[in-house]
Design a protein around this motif. Structure first.
Motif: not given
Length: 443
Positions: A176-178, A183-185, A203-205, A285-289
């Motif tokens: 997982y990308n911290k 950013e999503a809390g 859902h949230k991410l 590249t940060g597109q997937i959490a």
């Protein structure tokens, strides 16, 4: 272990062609399988290629692997150490990163296979009769198989015989990308989290241009940890029965959960956009959490230092238990090999304590030798701990290791999962139909 990565990355795309090639090669293998029967399982006999590379009698072994570049280097390091220790034996490495299975099957069929090669799909290779049964060699040296994790040795066997000694292994876990979580809390996931928490987190991410998780209907193999953790399976333990297993009540629950994952995130992506390879690149590249994979990308991700990541075990159903999936492979040799004594020495070294310490250094992979794994201490590493926990509860072989026709059956199952994900097909009736079709294939 990079074998598993290459297999995992391209498995679905290659299986169709592989099946065609396999059918042709296995026919040829069946025709020539008896040519080397005499003395084939009598280690040390002249008829069996007893050349061990003694003084004045130098032997050159061919060693074939799917690894290349950086992933080949750990094995090359071990081979160099072996040659230094055995000056009468030279080892020529043949790196075959593309179309490995096809090339191996072809070489086995034509009696041109390398002296030692990496192998992962024994149910595919064994029926042709061209692999060397390793048990006779183990018995000759009273070689201790108890040094290995038992579940890994199960992967080295098929049809009641031993076909290889283990190379390395990895389980799978969730990366997982911290940064995206922060950013999503959303709090970071913890080991033991539940399926409903996973879906809620996805859902949230998920938002335009960002995906909480990628769930595709194409990679049936990687669905097995979810199936197992809910008490289900895809085929019976003996690999013969699908009906009543694939379409069980437990699997209907699991498929309902996986469909929820797909609807929560992947549904907004175009079909096929995120293969395993593309998923890795998109995660980097940060597109997937969150991203489901083995330990192989970890070193490169950490080395680049661009992502702040964590790893966590697979989420569990209520009342479920962690059942990790294992990627592993073995060192094998052909029945028709000309230098089996030397080949056996190389296999023992590469799979034994001395070689495996070299190969698994720098967190390249987990060691199949328990004592070396414990010495490496990777189970206490904050990034690798989740992978180690996945092994603890792993007690099942993947379905493809239980039946040589599984790839054909899996095609039927994949079509059913695609109907469920893409077309909202009724889960129970679709699994019933898929089970019936898969059962017909396995007969």
């Amino acid at each position: 272990m990079s074998m598993s990565r290459s297999k995992d990355n391209s498995r679905n795309k290659r299986w169709f062609m592989l099946s065609l090639v396999a059918a042709l090669c296995l026919s040829l293998l069946s025709a020539c399988g008896g040519k080397s029967e005499s003395g084939a399982n009598s280690p040390g006999t002249a008829a069996n290629g007893g050349n061990k590379g003694t003084e004045g009698n130098e032997v050159t072994l061919r060693f074939m692997t799917w690894d290349s570049g950086q992933t080949l280097q750990p094995y090359q390091n071990a081979i160099n150490a072996f040659m230094e220790k055995n000056p009468g034996i030279k080892v020529k490495v043949e790196s075959v990163p593309d179309n490995y299975d096809q090339k191996l099957l072809t070489s086995l069929a034509s009696d041109t296979a390398p002296d030692v090669f990496m192998a992962w799909n024994y149910p595919l290779y064994v029926p042709g009769g061209a692999l060397e049964d390793m048990q006779a060699w183990v018995d000759k040296d009273n070689y201790d198989l108890g040094k290995y994790y038992p579940i890994l040795m199960d992967y080295m066997k098929y049809d009641g015989k031993l076909w290889g000694l283990p190379t390395t292994y990895s389980t799978r876990a969730i990366y997982y990308n911290k940064k995206l979580f922060d950013e999503a809390g959303v709090p970071y996931p913890q080991d033991g989290w539940k399926w409903d928490e996973f879906v809620d987190t996805v859902h949230k991410l998920t938002k335009p241009g960002q995906y909480g998780f990628i769930m595709t209907p194409d990679d049936v193999m990687t669905m097995q940890p979810y199936v197992w953790s809910n008490g289900g399976d895809m085929v019976s333990e003996d690999g013969k029965t699908v009906e009543g297993v694939l379409n069980s009540a437990e699997n209907v629950e699991t498929m309902t959960f996986l469909k929820q994952l797909y609807d929560a995130s992947s549904k907004i992506n175009s079909a096929g956009k995120f293969s395993t390879n593309n998923g890795l690149e998109s995660f980097q590249t940060g597109q997937i959490a969150m991203f489901d994979n083995g330990m192989w990308p970890l070193g490169d991700i950490l080395k680049e230092g661009k992502l702040d990541i964590g790893t966590v075990t697979h989420p569990l159903p209520e009342g479920g238990s962690l059942k990790g999936i294992i990627h592993t492979s073995g060192y094998s040799m052909p029945k028709s090999g000309k230098n089996k004594e030397a080949a056996w020495e190389l296999i023992k070294f590469m799979s034994g304590e001395e070689g495996i310490k070299i190969i698994t250094a720098n967190k390249f992979a987990f060691s199949p030798v328990i004592s070396v794994d414990e010495e490496n201490g990777y189970a206490a590493d904050p990034y690798l701990e989740a992978f180690a926990k996945e092994l603890e509860g792993s007690d099942k072989l993947i379905a493809s290791m239980r039946n040589e026709k599984w790839s054909e059956a899996e095609d039927m199952i994949r079509a059913g999962v695609q109907a469920i994900f893409y077309n909202n097909a009724d889960i129970q009736s679709t699994l019933n139909d898929a089970a019936k079709q898969a059962q017909a294939v396995l007969k």
